[in-house]
Every structure is written in structure tokens, then in C-alpha cells.
Enzyme design. Structure first.
Site, PDB file in Angstrom:
ATOM      1  N   GLY A 231       0.924  -1.215   0.056  1.00  0.00           N
ATOM      2  CA  GLY A 231      -0.085   0.121   0.010  1.00  0.00           C
ATOM      3  C   GLY A 231       0.675   1.313   0.057  1.00  0.00           C
ATOM      4  O   GLY A 231       0.141   2.339   0.110  1.00  0.00           O
ATOM      5  N   GLU A 273       4.947  -5.923   2.447  1.00  0.00           N
ATOM      6  CA  GLU A 273       4.793  -6.717   1.280  1.00  0.00           C
ATOM      7  C   GLU A 273       4.303  -5.781   0.526  1.00  0.00           C
ATOM      8  O   GLU A 273       3.302  -5.755  -0.151  1.00  0.00           O
ATOM      9  CB  GLU A 273       3.813  -7.762   1.447  1.00  0.00           C
ATOM     10  CG  GLU A 273       2.533  -7.642   2.203  1.00  0.00           C
ATOM     11  CD  GLU A 273       1.636  -8.717   2.551  1.00  0.00           C
ATOM     12  OE1 GLU A 273       2.080  -9.803   2.582  1.00  0.00           O
ATOM     13  OE2 GLU A 273       0.566  -8.685   2.588  1.00  0.00           O
ATOM     14  N   GLY A 275       4.121  -3.694  -3.102  1.00  0.00           N
ATOM     15  CA  GLY A 275       4.360  -4.239  -4.747  1.00  0.00           C
ATOM     16  C   GLY A 275       4.757  -3.006  -5.695  1.00  0.00           C
ATOM     17  O   GLY A 275       5.906  -2.577  -5.963  1.00  0.00           O
ATOM     18  N   ARG A 276       3.602  -2.021  -5.457  1.00  0.00           N
ATOM     19  CA  ARG A 276       3.666  -1.014  -6.288  1.00  0.00           C
ATOM     20  C   ARG A 276       4.893   0.189  -6.199  1.00  0.00           C
ATOM     21  O   ARG A 276       5.689   0.452  -7.096  1.00  0.00           O
ATOM     22  CB  ARG A 276       2.530   0.003  -5.906  1.00  0.00           C
ATOM     23  CG  ARG A 276       2.177   1.334  -6.884  1.00  0.00           C
ATOM     24  CD  ARG A 276       1.006   1.972  -6.263  1.00  0.00           C
ATOM     25  NE  ARG A 276      -0.302   1.119  -6.021  1.00  0.00           N
ATOM     26  CZ  ARG A 276      -0.954   0.859  -6.751  1.00  0.00           C
ATOM     27  NH1 ARG A 276      -0.986   1.220  -8.007  1.00  0.00           N
ATOM     28  NH2 ARG A 276      -1.975   0.009  -6.309  1.00  0.00           N
ATOM     29  N   ARG A 311      -5.025  -0.044 -15.775  1.00  0.00           N
ATOM     30  CA  ARG A 311      -5.399   0.909 -14.640  1.00  0.00           C
ATOM     31  C   ARG A 311      -6.193   2.254 -15.031  1.00  0.00           C
ATOM     32  O   ARG A 311      -7.165   2.300 -14.371  1.00  0.00           O
ATOM     33  CB  ARG A 311      -4.206   1.390 -13.799  1.00  0.00           C
ATOM     34  CG  ARG A 311      -3.418   0.226 -13.357  1.00  0.00           C
ATOM     35  CD  ARG A 311      -2.439   0.775 -12.280  1.00  0.00           C
ATOM     36  NE  ARG A 311      -2.574   1.224 -11.126  1.00  0.00           N
ATOM     37  CZ  ARG A 311      -3.034   2.636 -10.810  1.00  0.00           C
ATOM     38  NH1 ARG A 311      -2.352   3.241 -11.797  1.00  0.00           N
ATOM     39  NH2 ARG A 311      -3.446   2.922  -9.993  1.00  0.00           N
ATOM     40  N   TYR A 315      -9.613   1.990 -13.355  1.00  0.00           N
ATOM     41  CA  TYR A 315      -9.792   2.757 -12.117  1.00  0.00           C
ATOM     42  C   TYR A 315      -9.917   4.558 -12.527  1.00  0.00           C
ATOM     43  O   TYR A 315      -9.962   5.092 -11.548  1.00  0.00           O
ATOM     44  CB  TYR A 315      -8.798   2.884 -11.284  1.00  0.00           C
ATOM     45  CG  TYR A 315      -8.397   1.294 -10.789  1.00  0.00           C
ATOM     46  CD1 TYR A 315      -9.067   0.725  -9.965  1.00  0.00           C
ATOM     47  CD2 TYR A 315      -7.095   0.921 -10.983  1.00  0.00           C
ATOM     48  CE1 TYR A 315      -8.912  -0.529  -9.473  1.00  0.00           C
ATOM     49  CE2 TYR A 315      -6.630  -0.317 -10.459  1.00  0.00           C
ATOM     50  CZ  TYR A 315      -7.586  -1.080  -9.572  1.00  0.00           C
ATOM     51  OH  TYR A 315      -7.088  -2.317  -9.223  1.00  0.00           O
ATOM     52  N   CYS A 342     -12.803  -2.141 -28.694  1.00  0.00           N
ATOM     53  CA  CYS A 342     -14.149  -1.811 -28.515  1.00  0.00           C
ATOM     54  C   CYS A 342     -14.618  -1.639 -27.253  1.00  0.00           C
ATOM     55  O   CYS A 342     -15.576  -2.175 -26.707  1.00  0.00           O
ATOM     56  CB  CYS A 342     -15.091  -2.697 -29.406  1.00  0.00           C
ATOM     57  SG  CYS A 342     -14.337  -2.907 -31.004  1.00  0.00           S
ATOM     58  N   GLU A 343     -14.069  -0.721 -26.536  1.00  0.00           N
ATOM     59  CA  GLU A 343     -14.426  -0.173 -25.297  1.00  0.00           C
ATOM     60  C   GLU A 343     -13.976   1.213 -25.077  1.00  0.00           C
ATOM     61  O   GLU A 343     -12.784   1.556 -25.300  1.00  0.00           O
ATOM     62  CB  GLU A 343     -13.577  -0.953 -24.236  1.00  0.00           C
ATOM     63  CG  GLU A 343     -14.153  -2.334 -23.679  1.00  0.00           C
ATOM     64  CD  GLU A 343     -15.398  -2.277 -22.708  1.00  0.00           C
ATOM     65  OE1 GLU A 343     -15.598  -1.149 -22.420  1.00  0.00           O
ATOM     66  OE2 GLU A 343     -15.999  -3.275 -22.625  1.00  0.00           O
TER      67      GLU A 343
HETATM   68  C1  LIG Z   1      -2.047  -6.230  -3.712  1.00  0.00           C
HETATM   69  C2  LIG Z   1      -1.416  -6.741  -2.338  1.00  0.00           C
HETATM   70  C3  LIG Z   1      -0.307  -6.253  -1.973  1.00  0.00           C
HETATM   71  C4  LIG Z   1       0.736  -5.073  -2.670  1.00  0.00           C
HETATM   72  O1  LIG Z   1       0.034  -3.971  -2.765  1.00  0.00           O
HETATM   73  P1  LIG Z   1       0.623  -2.420  -3.457  1.00  0.00           P
HETATM   74  O2  LIG Z   1      -0.322  -1.619  -3.281  1.00  0.00           O
HETATM   75  O3  LIG Z   1       1.367  -3.002  -4.656  1.00  0.00           O
HETATM   76  O4  LIG Z   1       1.926  -2.245  -2.224  1.00  0.00           O
HETATM   77  C5  LIG Z   1       0.358  -6.550  -0.690  1.00  0.00           C
HETATM   78  N1  LIG Z   1      -0.367  -7.486  -0.058  1.00  0.00           N
HETATM   79  C6  LIG Z   1      -1.464  -8.009  -0.343  1.00  0.00           C
HETATM   80  C7  LIG Z   1      -2.313  -8.974   0.611  1.00  0.00           C
HETATM   81  C8  LIG Z   1      -1.998  -7.579  -1.596  1.00  0.00           C
HETATM   82  O5  LIG Z   1      -3.440  -7.953  -1.923  1.00  0.00           O
END
Ligand SMILES: *Cc1c(COP(=O)(O)O)cnc(C)c1O
Length: 421
Positions: A231, A273, A275-276, A311, A315, A342-343
Site C-alpha cells: 500500500g 509486502e 508491490g507498487r 489501470r 480505475y 471496442c471499449e
Molecule cells: C496487492 C497486495 C499487496 C501489494 O499492494 P501494493 O499496493 O502493490 O503495495 C500486498 N499484500 C496483499 C495481501 C495484496 O493483496
């Protein structure tokens, strides 16, 4: 403010596109490594710090290997993600398995790999036993604080989110797991997505620290780790300010000193954890303009589509866009930059001021390094683009080829044994 840059010139990109036709995603290995090191350095004051990269953000083994090499673990939530981790040697406690509505075979696979299992519901204790015959020595639970914590627009309000256990269930679940022989415990939450405010993340850590103390007081359970989830946001818009890792880490450490240390619970390992934030800003979708249409608006048709980046369509997310070689040119035109699906949601930019775009121009869509290629889909029979890696020595490696029609039709029994290119 943050500057939106791209590591290659128009000439270099044109040259690359002769071997790897547009569209493609390009990732910058040196920038990803540098970011990983800055994160690890900033959080080194927190005991047992580990980042488990959320594989779903960019499920490519080349990138997983780079991150594993930087000491990261992996956060998985599906069979495919577990298998990908195994291929790059990420197993055991380097995997956090955070899934929900978990199928039995995924529990079995997570156990086979020795992953840390993070349960999303109290009923999954029995489900895990039923699927695998026992409980592992280590178990984690995912907390959903409900109305006790405000969410944000991508993830929604915690009390409306399908994830995690309520507070009461959490205490019941730990007691039950302990009685069933579990020895080591973790506590997890994920309450927000793409959040740039350091204070918000610090408060999440504090909430978990306070729960750790309560678990000790009420159940006598001493947690081994907390996991604050993902997050951490990235500044998709040039005017946004990036989140500062040292500020977040200092705040989390201060909360630790206020809550965990006096309770005698030090050391408690600190995991997350994301990702982004790990790969997002270091990936770009490169596409070429090849149609120009003037109706009620000016449209630029490009060779990428929602198959390559969902995205904006999904969103309404903003992705910054630059025209290669015209970075400094004045934004004299207003365009909708669109793909060929076609969207009507297949638009990368809507009413965006940009320099004049000529047919053949290369457009760079920024911040596609996470939840970019991975989210692509095959609607309308559009095939997904290649992924390229820019190595620290400036060489280019293709780390995923573009899909072909053969890939698309592989699951069909076609009447004639015909090959499509
Ligand atoms: C998607 C997700 C993440 C990563 O979220 P980011 O916004 O990319 O940091 C981490 N943990 C869980 C359980 C997720 O579903």
C-alpha cells in the site's frame, strides 16, 4: 514534485523497437535495485525487517530474482505465484502466502514450499487442517480493523473489504491455533492502497504494535512478527510528492519504542509486502502513435491498449505520458490517447494537454512497473505486449515475449491444424 523521466532517448528507443516492436513494457534494473537498497537501508532500524515483494504487481521471474538478490522475500496469493517463486529459489520463510477464499491445492502448495501462511479467516484454520492434514508451526492472521481505520479509494473502506478477521475473531483464532499446537505467530493487515502519506502507514504499524501488546496481555501469546501489508503509494502525477522511506521508518521505529519496547516485546520483527512502490516508478509502457482522428475531440490511436495497461480504464487512474524527443516542447494540443479495443474506457489519457503528436512518434506511459502488464487481459482478442529489462550495463533483455495468436488460441480445439502468427 517529482520529475517523470525515461532512461532512454528517442533514438535508442527507436533502435530497440526494431528488435522488439512496440508496444512493450521496459523495466530499469539499476533503478529497481537502487530503490530496494534505499528501502532496506531506511528500515534497517526496525528489528528483523523484511520486505516481501507482492508478486502480483509484476509476476516476472527476472524481476523476482533481482529482488530476491536484494534480500526481499515474496508475497504470494495464488498457485501460479507460488510456482514462480519456486523457479527463482524463493521458498520457505522467504514466501508469505497471503490469500483469501484459499483453495485446498494452494494451501498444499504453500505447505510444500514451507511458506509462511497468512490466514484470511477463522474458518480457514480447519480448512488448512483438512487440506494439509495439520497446522504448520508458524501461522499468521490477517486483521481487518473495520471502522477503526479509514481506507482509501482503491482499496475501499476496511469494513466493506472482504479481507481479514474482525478483532474478536482474531483473539479467538490465536487461542485456537495455539491450542492446536502452533508455536510461532505473526499478525498482518493491509488496509490501504497507493497511500503517499507516511503518517497513515505509521499509524497502521502502531495499531499492529498495540494489538501485539494486547495479545500478550490477554492470551500470553508473544508475536514473532507483524506485517503491515503493502500500500505504499507512488506519485503518479508529477505534482505529487513521493513518500519518504526514512520518515516512515523513523515514525514506525518511534511507535515501536513507545509501544513494543516498554511492554517487553522487543525484538518483534517488522515485515511488509509492498508491490507498487518497489517496481511501479521503474517501468514504462512504450507505444507508438499511428492513427489520428478528429471528431468532437482529437484522438491519437496508439498500438498499446487495455490489454497492456488496465489501470486507466479500470480505475480512471492517471498515468503521466510523454512524447519521446518532445519532452520540452510546449503542450499546444489536447488529446485523448486511445487503444483499439471496442471499449470506450480504452484510453490512456483523456483531454490531456500534450505537444503536437505526429504519426510514428513514440509515447512513454510512466509508472507502469507494477499492476501494469500483470493486469492486462485478452478481451477483444488483443494480445499482451513483451516485457524488456534495461540492465545496469545498458543492454536490453527480453524477459517476456509478446503474446501471439497461437497463445491466444492454445486453449481452443480449432477445426484445422493451422498456425496463426
Ligand atoms: C496487492 C497486495 C499487496 C501489494 O499492494 P501494493 O499496493 O502493490 O503495495 C500486498 N499484500 C496483499 C495481501 C495484496 O493483496
Amino acid at each position: 514534485m517529482n520529475s517523470k523521466t525515461f532512461p532512454l532517448s528517442r533514438e535508442q528507443t527507436d533502435r530497440i523497437s526494431r528488435d522488439y516492436p512496440t508496444p512493450f513494457h521496459l523495466y530499469d534494473e539499476a533503478a529497481i535495485r537502487d530503490n530496494a537498497r534505499r528501502l532496506t537501508q531506511a528500515f534497517s532500524t526496525l528489528p528483523g525487517f523484511r520486505e516481501y515483494f507482492a508478486v502480483k504487481a509484476t509476476p516476472n521471474p527476472f524481476l523476482l530474482r533481482i529482488l530476491a538478490d536484494e534480500g526481499f522475500g515474496a508475497d504470494c496469493s495464488s498457485l501460479a505465484e507460488l510456482r514462480l517463486c519456486e523457479t527463482v529459489g524463493l521458498t520457505g520463510e522467504r514466501i508469505m502466502f497471503t490469500s483469501n477464499e484459499t483453495p485446498d491445492n494452494e494451501f498444499r502448495e504453500a505447505r510444500r514450499l514451507g511458506a509462511i501462511i497468512n490466514l484470511d479467516d477463522i474458518t480457514l484454520i480447519d480448512a488448512l487442517i483438512a487440506a494439509t492434514g495439520s497446522l504448520p508451526d508458524t501461522l499468521c492472521f490477517r486483521y481487518n480493523p473495520g471502522a477503526a481505520k479509514a481506507g482509501n479509494t482503491i482499496i475501499g473502506r476496511p469494513e466493506e473489504a472482504k479481507y481479514g478477521l474482525t478483532r474478536d475473531q482474531l483473539f479467538e483464532a490465536y487461542a485456537r491455533a495455539r491450542d492446536l499446537g502452533v508455536k510461532t505467530f505473526g499478525l498482518h493487515t493491509m488496509v490501504v492502497s497507493n497511500e503517499l502519506d507516511e503518517q497513515y502507514h505509521i499509524e497502521t504499524a502502531r495499531m499492529l504494535f498495540e494489538l501485539a501488546v494486547e495479545l500478550k496481555d490477554r492470551l500470553g501469546i508473544r508475536l514473532a512478527f507483524i506485517n503491515t501489508g503493502g500500500g505504499i503509494g507512488i506519485p503518479y502525477r508529477p505534482e505529487e510528492k513521493p513518500l519518504d522511506y526514512p520518515t516512515l521508518a523513523r515514525g514506525a521505529r518511534a511507535a515501536y519504542d513507545q509501544v513494543i519496547v516498554p511492554a517487553g516485546l522487543d525484538p518483534l520483527s517488522y515485515h511488509m509486502e509492498c508491490g507498487r512502490a518497489i517496481t511501479g516508478p521503474y517501468g514504462w509502457l512504450v507505444t507508438r502513435a499511428f492513427r489520428h482522428k478528429e471528431t468532437y475531440r482529437s484522438y491519437i490511436g496508439v498500438d498499446a491498449s487495455m490489454a497492456d495497461l488496465m489501470r486507466p480504464g479500470m480505475y480512471g487512474a492517471y498515468h503521466h505520458l510523454t512524447v519521446l524527443g518532445k519532452e520540452k516542447a510546449p503542450a499546444t494540443h489536447t488529446y485523448d490517447v486511445v487503444g483499439s479495443l471496442c471499449e470506450n474506457s480504452d484510453k490512456f489519457a483523456i483531454q490531456r494537454p500534450l505537444p503536437e503528436i505526429e504519426m510514428g512518434d513514440l509515447l512513454v506511459i510512466h509508472d507502469t512497473g507494477a499492476h501494469g502488464h500483470a493486469m492486462g487481459y485478452n478481451y477483444n482478442g488483443k494480445t499482451r505486449s513483451a516485457e524488456l529489462l534495461l540492465r545496469p550495463d545498458d543492454s536490453i533483455v527480453q524477459i517476456r515475449r509478446a503474446e501471439t495468436l497461437d497463445d491466444l488460441f492454445a486453449t481452443l480445439d480449432l477445426p484445422a491444424a493451422q498456425s496463426f502468427k
